[in-house]
Design an enzyme around this catalytic site. Structure first.
Site, short mmCIF file in Angstrom:
data_model
loop_
_atom_site.label_atom_id
_atom_site.label_comp_id
_atom_site.label_asym_id
_atom_site.label_seq_id
_atom_site.Cartn_x
_atom_site.Cartn_y
_atom_site.Cartn_z
N GLY A 183 0.80 -1.22 0.00
CA GLY A 183 0.00 0.00 0.00
C GLY A 183 0.83 1.27 0.00
O GLY A 183 2.02 1.28 -0.35
N CYS A 184 0.22 2.34 0.46
CA CYS A 184 0.76 3.68 0.24
C CYS A 184 1.99 4.03 1.07
O CYS A 184 2.67 5.01 0.75
CB CYS A 184 -0.34 4.71 0.49
SG CYS A 184 -1.68 4.66 -0.72
N PHE A 185 2.28 3.29 2.12
CA PHE A 185 3.49 3.62 2.90
C PHE A 185 4.75 3.06 2.28
O PHE A 185 5.87 3.39 2.68
CB PHE A 185 3.37 3.13 4.35
CG PHE A 185 3.28 1.64 4.51
CD1 PHE A 185 4.42 0.84 4.45
CD2 PHE A 185 2.06 1.01 4.76
CE1 PHE A 185 4.35 -0.54 4.62
CE2 PHE A 185 1.97 -0.35 4.92
CZ PHE A 185 3.13 -1.14 4.85
N PHE A 210 2.57 6.98 4.38
CA PHE A 210 1.43 6.61 5.22
C PHE A 210 0.63 5.54 4.50
O PHE A 210 0.41 5.64 3.29
CB PHE A 210 0.50 7.81 5.45
CG PHE A 210 1.20 9.08 5.82
CD1 PHE A 210 1.88 9.19 7.02
CD2 PHE A 210 1.17 10.18 4.97
CE1 PHE A 210 2.52 10.38 7.37
CE2 PHE A 210 1.80 11.37 5.30
CZ PHE A 210 2.48 11.47 6.51
#
Length: 398
Positions: free
Chosen positions: A166-168, A376
């Site tokens: 994901g985004c982290f 994040f």
């Protein structure tokens, strides 16, 4: 008989002397560009949802507030017409999605990697390690293997594949690359993040607005960096040094961001308070990272923050009292590309070093010496990387 081998000497010889350094950056997007102002009409038309008038108005407001001007998407109207199950909210469609991303994710990654390798200026045979990261699909052998073949890297290149982070993960790959470069003398690590939203695209549903938020934010893109310690300044040009890297799970954040791979593709679930959770905890992460440097003025450093959405950036800015220009590079990438998950922070690094050079800023970090990179994502997980800029006046010797 006791061994006369000096293990400490062996270990010392294996380690680099200096910090891991970003030596080159490359980015790539699909050719298909989608303008945010036109997207609500397109989205509700292609998903045959124009009868959902109120929901369409909500989606328009989401797009208006997104601070996104345009995004890039591999999937086109023609492709979606040929695969209508992808346009439903919850129709079985994983096979179709997988067939696309297992081919296109490595290809887009190759495009970014070739640009980074060209800027680096060394032969591909000098790449010792490969880290590939994507949240778009899963396959065996993985996208790391496919990219190795596409680029013609050595069969002995040491590969690491990261799926479904994901985004982290833009921070995660840099943390891992730092460890590899600093603990393997002479290592040159190719890091590639490649994301295609074909796994998450779906039609609207009025009882799951968090899914609709994702449709308003996510875009496709790939970014690559070359990381190594002890650069040869006659042929390599350092961009940023990585000083420290840390990962933490925010307290009381379980379930704030979830993703689940199902027959219908990858479904995302977001709690409304994600911006609040991040802004409430970000100063602790900053203090932990920068107290060894004696820094506690967050306007004295340059910022590279994952642009999860405008609300996150606004609340972080407010909580820390950041000047408007601190998140300029982050907001620019959000505006021009949308949220490209793991690839975003690498796009922002690229934007920052280019603008710093164009504006005669003095360093690659907008004229400042120290900076922070934040990722994040699901967990809520936060990656914090402390960066040290280099003078923009440094030139490669010939």
């Amino acid at each position: 008989m006791a061994s006369s081998v000096d293990m400490k000497a062996i270990r010392d010889a294996q380690r680099a002397e200096g910090p891991a350094t970003i030596l080159a950056i490359g980015t790539a997007t699909p050719a298909n560009c989608v303008y945010q102002a036109d997207y609500p009409d397109y989205y509700f038309r292609i998903t045959k949802s124009e009868h959902m008038v109120d929901l369409k108005e909500k989606f328009k407001r989401m797009c208006d507030k997104s601070m996104i001007r345009k995004r890039y998407m591999h999937i086109t109207e023609e492709y979606l017409k040929q695969n209508p199950n992808m346009c439903a909210y919850m129709a079985p469609s994983l096979d179709v999605r997988q067939d696309l991303v297992v081919v296109e994710v490595p290809k887009l990654g190759k495009e970014a990697a070739m640009k980074a390798i060209k800027e680096w200026g060394h032969p591909k045979s000098k790449i010792t390690h490969l880290i590939f990261c994507t949240t778009s699909g899963v396959d065996m052998p993985g996208a790391d293997y496919q990219l190795t073949k596409l680029l013609g890297l050595r069969p002995s290149v040491k590969r690491f594949m990261m799926y479904q982070q994901g985004c982290f993960a833009g921070g995660t790959v840099l943390r891992l690359a730092k460890d590899l470069a600093e603990n393997n003398k002479g290592a040159r690590v190719l890091v590639v993040c490649s994301e295609i939203t074909a796994v998450t695209f779906r039609g609207p549903n009025d009882t799951h607005l968090d899914s609709l938020v994702g449709q308003a934010l996510f875009g496709d893109g790939a970014a690559a960096v070359i990381v190594g310690s002890d650069p040869d300044l006659t042929t390599e040009r350092p961009l940023f040094e990585m000083v420290s890297a840390a990962q933490t799970i925010l307290p009381d954040s379980e379930g704030a961001i979830d993703g689940h791979l199902r027959e219908v593709g990858l479904t995302f679930h977001l709690l409304k308070d994600v911006p609040g959770l991040i802004s409430k905890n970000i100063e602790k992460a900053l203090t932990t990272a920068f107290s060894p440097l004696g820094i506690n003025d967050w306007n004295s450093i340059f910022w590279i923050a994952h642009p999860g959405g405008p609300a996150i950036l606004d609340q972080v800015e407010l909580k820390l009292g950041l000047k408007e220009e601190k998140l300029r590079a982050t907001r620019h990438v959000l505006s021009e590309y949308g949220n490209m998950s793991s690839a975003c922070v690498l796009f922002i690094i690229d934007e920052m070093r280019k603008k710093s050079s164009e504006n005669g800023a003095g360093t690659t970090g907008e004229g400042l010496e120290w900076g922070v990179l934040f990722g994040f994502g699901p967990g809520l997980t936060v990656e914090t990387v402390v960066l040290h800029s280099v003078p923009t006046t440094v030139t490669v010797a010939v």
